[in-house]
Design a protein around this motif. Structure first.
Motif, PDB file in Angstrom:
ATOM      1  N   ALA A 148      -9.197   7.474  32.027  1.00  0.00           N
ATOM      2  CA  ALA A 148      -9.882   6.362  31.368  1.00  0.00           C
ATOM      3  C   ALA A 148      -9.422   6.204  29.922  1.00  0.00           C
ATOM      4  O   ALA A 148      -9.437   5.091  29.379  1.00  0.00           O
ATOM      5  CB  ALA A 148     -11.395   6.581  31.431  1.00  0.00           C
ATOM      6  N   HIS A 149      -9.001   7.295  29.300  1.00  0.00           N
ATOM      7  CA  HIS A 149      -8.530   7.258  27.909  1.00  0.00           C
ATOM      8  C   HIS A 149      -7.243   8.083  27.820  1.00  0.00           C
ATOM      9  O   HIS A 149      -7.251   9.200  27.305  1.00  0.00           O
ATOM     10  CB  HIS A 149      -9.597   7.821  26.961  1.00  0.00           C
ATOM     11  CG  HIS A 149     -10.922   7.129  27.079  1.00  0.00           C
ATOM     12  ND1 HIS A 149     -11.172   5.909  26.496  1.00  0.00           N
ATOM     13  CD2 HIS A 149     -12.055   7.486  27.742  1.00  0.00           C
ATOM     14  CE1 HIS A 149     -12.408   5.535  26.776  1.00  0.00           C
ATOM     15  NE2 HIS A 149     -12.970   6.471  27.529  1.00  0.00           N
ATOM     16  N   PRO A 150      -6.146   7.568  28.331  1.00  0.00           N
ATOM     17  CA  PRO A 150      -4.916   8.368  28.442  1.00  0.00           C
ATOM     18  C   PRO A 150      -4.256   8.635  27.097  1.00  0.00           C
ATOM     19  O   PRO A 150      -4.339   7.832  26.166  1.00  0.00           O
ATOM     20  CB  PRO A 150      -4.017   7.494  29.321  1.00  0.00           C
ATOM     21  CG  PRO A 150      -4.484   6.097  29.062  1.00  0.00           C
ATOM     22  CD  PRO A 150      -5.960   6.198  28.862  1.00  0.00           C
ATOM     23  N   PHE A 151      -3.611   9.777  27.001  1.00  0.00           N
ATOM     24  CA  PHE A 151      -2.754  10.079  25.861  1.00  0.00           C
ATOM     25  C   PHE A 151      -1.503   9.222  25.946  1.00  0.00           C
ATOM     26  O   PHE A 151      -0.900   9.092  27.019  1.00  0.00           O
ATOM     27  CB  PHE A 151      -2.341  11.553  25.872  1.00  0.00           C
ATOM     28  CG  PHE A 151      -3.398  12.515  25.427  1.00  0.00           C
ATOM     29  CD1 PHE A 151      -3.577  12.813  24.087  1.00  0.00           C
ATOM     30  CD2 PHE A 151      -4.218  13.137  26.370  1.00  0.00           C
ATOM     31  CE1 PHE A 151      -4.541  13.714  23.681  1.00  0.00           C
ATOM     32  CE2 PHE A 151      -5.186  14.036  25.977  1.00  0.00           C
ATOM     33  CZ  PHE A 151      -5.360  14.330  24.627  1.00  0.00           C
ATOM     34  N   ALA A 152      -1.083   8.665  24.819  1.00  0.00           N
ATOM     35  CA  ALA A 152       0.163   7.894  24.804  1.00  0.00           C
ATOM     36  C   ALA A 152       1.335   8.773  25.210  1.00  0.00           C
ATOM     37  O   ALA A 152       2.262   8.320  25.882  1.00  0.00           O
ATOM     38  CB  ALA A 152       0.395   7.302  23.414  1.00  0.00           C
ATOM     39  N   GLU A 153       1.290  10.050  24.822  1.00  0.00           N
ATOM     40  CA  GLU A 153       2.382  10.966  25.155  1.00  0.00           C
ATOM     41  C   GLU A 153       2.474  11.198  26.664  1.00  0.00           C
ATOM     42  O   GLU A 153       3.566  11.358  27.207  1.00  0.00           O
ATOM     43  CB  GLU A 153       2.188  12.314  24.436  1.00  0.00           C
ATOM     44  CG  GLU A 153       2.305  12.247  22.925  1.00  0.00           C
ATOM     45  CD  GLU A 153       0.966  11.937  22.244  1.00  0.00           C
ATOM     46  OE1 GLU A 153       0.860  12.169  21.035  1.00  0.00           O
ATOM     47  OE2 GLU A 153       0.029  11.471  22.943  1.00  0.00           O
TER      48      GLU A 153
ATOM     49  N   PHE B 197      -1.881  22.162  23.965  1.00  0.00           N
ATOM     50  CA  PHE B 197      -2.622  21.663  25.119  1.00  0.00           C
ATOM     51  C   PHE B 197      -2.159  22.438  26.356  1.00  0.00           C
ATOM     52  O   PHE B 197      -0.962  22.608  26.578  1.00  0.00           O
ATOM     53  CB  PHE B 197      -2.365  20.166  25.329  1.00  0.00           C
ATOM     54  CG  PHE B 197      -2.973  19.278  24.279  1.00  0.00           C
ATOM     55  CD1 PHE B 197      -4.188  18.654  24.503  1.00  0.00           C
ATOM     56  CD2 PHE B 197      -2.321  19.067  23.067  1.00  0.00           C
ATOM     57  CE1 PHE B 197      -4.742  17.819  23.539  1.00  0.00           C
ATOM     58  CE2 PHE B 197      -2.873  18.243  22.099  1.00  0.00           C
ATOM     59  CZ  PHE B 197      -4.092  17.619  22.332  1.00  0.00           C
ATOM     60  N   THR B 198      -3.112  22.901  27.157  1.00  0.00           N
ATOM     61  CA  THR B 198      -2.744  23.671  28.351  1.00  0.00           C
ATOM     62  C   THR B 198      -3.161  22.985  29.650  1.00  0.00           C
ATOM     63  O   THR B 198      -2.705  23.370  30.724  1.00  0.00           O
ATOM     64  CB  THR B 198      -3.383  25.070  28.309  1.00  0.00           C
ATOM     65  OG1 THR B 198      -4.809  24.937  28.144  1.00  0.00           O
ATOM     66  CG2 THR B 198      -2.814  25.893  27.158  1.00  0.00           C
TER      67      THR B 198
ATOM     68  N   ASP C 276     -11.666  13.954  26.287  1.00  0.00           N
ATOM     69  CA  ASP C 276     -12.183  15.189  26.878  1.00  0.00           C
ATOM     70  C   ASP C 276     -11.189  16.345  26.841  1.00  0.00           C
ATOM     71  O   ASP C 276     -11.393  17.373  27.484  1.00  0.00           O
ATOM     72  CB  ASP C 276     -12.637  14.950  28.323  1.00  0.00           C
ATOM     73  CG  ASP C 276     -11.498  14.534  29.258  1.00  0.00           C
ATOM     74  OD1 ASP C 276     -10.333  14.577  28.829  1.00  0.00           O
ATOM     75  OD2 ASP C 276     -11.784  14.163  30.416  1.00  0.00           O
ATOM     76  N   THR C 277     -10.102  16.188  26.096  1.00  0.00           N
ATOM     77  CA  THR C 277      -9.061  17.224  26.065  1.00  0.00           C
ATOM     78  C   THR C 277      -8.631  17.483  24.634  1.00  0.00           C
ATOM     79  O   THR C 277      -8.441  16.549  23.851  1.00  0.00           O
ATOM     80  CB  THR C 277      -7.827  16.785  26.882  1.00  0.00           C
ATOM     81  OG1 THR C 277      -8.241  16.323  28.164  1.00  0.00           O
ATOM     82  CG2 THR C 277      -6.860  17.936  27.063  1.00  0.00           C
ATOM     83  N   ARG C 278      -8.458  18.755  24.306  1.00  0.00           N
ATOM     84  CA  ARG C 278      -8.008  19.152  22.964  1.00  0.00           C
ATOM     85  C   ARG C 278      -7.122  20.380  23.109  1.00  0.00           C
ATOM     86  O   ARG C 278      -7.078  20.992  24.182  1.00  0.00           O
ATOM     87  CB  ARG C 278      -9.210  19.441  22.061  1.00  0.00           C
ATOM     88  CG  ARG C 278     -10.100  20.559  22.561  1.00  0.00           C
ATOM     89  CD  ARG C 278     -11.424  20.599  21.830  1.00  0.00           C
ATOM     90  NE  ARG C 278     -12.142  19.348  21.982  1.00  0.00           N
ATOM     91  CZ  ARG C 278     -12.911  19.066  23.020  1.00  0.00           C
ATOM     92  NH1 ARG C 278     -13.034  19.950  24.017  1.00  0.00           N
ATOM     93  NH2 ARG C 278     -13.530  17.918  23.117  1.00  0.00           N
ATOM     94  N   PRO C 279      -6.412  20.768  22.055  1.00  0.00           N
ATOM     95  CA  PRO C 279      -5.619  21.993  22.139  1.00  0.00           C
ATOM     96  C   PRO C 279      -6.495  23.190  22.502  1.00  0.00           C
ATOM     97  O   PRO C 279      -7.672  23.258  22.131  1.00  0.00           O
ATOM     98  CB  PRO C 279      -5.034  22.128  20.735  1.00  0.00           C
ATOM     99  CG  PRO C 279      -5.003  20.734  20.202  1.00  0.00           C
ATOM    100  CD  PRO C 279      -6.216  20.066  20.769  1.00  0.00           C
ATOM    101  N   ASN C 280      -5.904  24.110  23.234  1.00  0.00           N
ATOM    102  CA  ASN C 280      -6.647  25.277  23.714  1.00  0.00           C
ATOM    103  C   ASN C 280      -6.964  26.215  22.554  1.00  0.00           C
ATOM    104  O   ASN C 280      -6.056  26.707  21.886  1.00  0.00           O
ATOM    105  CB  ASN C 280      -5.811  26.001  24.772  1.00  0.00           C
ATOM    106  CG  ASN C 280      -6.610  27.014  25.549  1.00  0.00           C
ATOM    107  OD1 ASN C 280      -7.393  27.764  24.996  1.00  0.00           O
ATOM    108  ND2 ASN C 280      -6.396  27.048  26.862  1.00  0.00           N
TER     109      ASN C 280
ATOM    110  N   LEU D 258      -9.808  25.917  28.699  1.00  0.00           N
ATOM    111  CA  LEU D 258     -10.716  26.044  27.556  1.00  0.00           C
ATOM    112  C   LEU D 258     -10.664  24.823  26.655  1.00  0.00           C
ATOM    113  O   LEU D 258     -11.588  24.595  25.864  1.00  0.00           O
ATOM    114  CB  LEU D 258     -10.382  27.306  26.742  1.00  0.00           C
ATOM    115  CG  LEU D 258     -10.666  28.646  27.432  1.00  0.00           C
ATOM    116  CD1 LEU D 258     -10.306  29.801  26.511  1.00  0.00           C
ATOM    117  CD2 LEU D 258     -12.115  28.727  27.878  1.00  0.00           C
ATOM    118  N   GLY D 259      -9.603  24.036  26.743  1.00  0.00           N
ATOM    119  CA  GLY D 259      -9.505  22.818  25.946  1.00  0.00           C
ATOM    120  C   GLY D 259     -10.041  21.587  26.650  1.00  0.00           C
ATOM    121  O   GLY D 259      -9.883  20.467  26.121  1.00  0.00           O
TER     122      GLY D 259
END
Length: 293
Positions: free
Chosen positions: A145-150, A250-251, A258-262, A288-289
């Protein structure tokens, strides 16, 4: 609803290295498949001493390729698809599928001859390209729903590089699958990069039909028993380009919200600096991220 508007920032990057604007023409799919098969065959023949992880990867590759080849025998390429979102697990699966296509395309052997697949001898490219091998691999991308551009960029780049017949759906998973099977009614089975430690992965096998109430197809899990470190050992040993977010700690890739670096990869407890994903060792720390663990 097919989602086709991928983010296209200037200077696309893979593994943190800018892709040249004057990149060479895209290679043909048979060339890619035979090159990947050659790399994997060479890896399986390596005498690896003192590296338990890579030895385990050799075993895992053999098992996974056996599952993929069984799926090709059961369904054939016309009825198979790949769930692909640019993540590390489905990236490994994509490479293994492409490497299996030459053996599917190889001529059958006569009685008394050795099987070029089972005896692990190299498979040579044919003198002429087969229509079967040149056909793009069907695949579905269920967009966050909110994709990373990368991630969007990496999916687009790899879909082009590996000749994926990729259809994108900006929908929740169930309606996305319903729409995909309506658009592609020939698809009977879908390869998934699910691993045992993923949510709902504990009791899966290599072949599992979908649950009641879901769109009906066979779920195929060739990498179900791979561990996190084995996924990264394969990617790095074979020098497979991967999404640059993994270099930033990011793992497990979800969406921006809903995602961040671990945090397990934070450098000296500094939550602004992170080691790359491939330095994580524990399967239990992989998500964990993620908020939706």
């Amino acid at each position: 609803m097919i989602y086709d508007s991928l983010a296209r920032p200037d200077g696309p990057r893979i593994n943190g290295v800018a892709k040249p604007s004057d990149s060479p023409p895209k290679r043909k799919l048979p060339e890619i498949c035979y090159e990947l098969r050659g790399k994997i065959d060479a890896f399986l023949r390596e005498d690896i001493t003192g590296d338990d992880v890579l030895r385990n990867v050799q075993t895992q590759v053999g098992v996974s390729m056996g599952v993929i080849e069984e799926a090709l025998r059961r369904y054939g390429p016309d009825h198979l698809s790949l769930s692909y979102n640019g993540g590390k697990d489905c990236l490994v699966l994509l490479i293994l599928i492409l490497a299996c296509l030459p053996s599917w395309n190889a001529p059958s052997v006569s009685p008394g001859q050795s099987d070029p697949v089972s005896d692990n001898s190299p498979i040579s490219p044919p003198s002429s390209e087969s229509a079967e091998l040149s056909r793009p691999l069907q695949s579905i991308y269920i967009v966050s729903a909110h994709p990373f551009a990368e991630v969007e960029e990496f999916v687009e780049n790899t879909a082009q590089e590996y000749h994926l017949d990729l259809k994108r759906y900006a929908l929740p998973m169930r309606p996305a699958l319903e729409a995909y099977l309506q658009d592609c009614p020939a698809v009977k089975a879908i390869f998934l990069g699910t691993r045992r430690t993923d949510p709902h992965g504990e009791f899966l096998t290599h072949f599992d039909p979908t649950d009641a109430g879901w769109p009906q197809f066979m779920r195929i899990h060739p990498v179900i028993d791979w561990h996190y470190v084995e996924i990264w050992a394969f990617i790095r040993h074979l020098k497979i380009p991967f999404c640059e977010l993994y270099n930033r700690g990011f793992t497990s890739l979800g969406g921006v919200t809903d995602t961040r670096p671990n945090p397990a990869l934070a450098v000296s407890g500094d939550c602004s600096k992170f080691r790359p994903a491939y330095e994580l060792r524990d399967d239990d720390e992989e998500r964990l991220g993620r908020d939706n663990k």
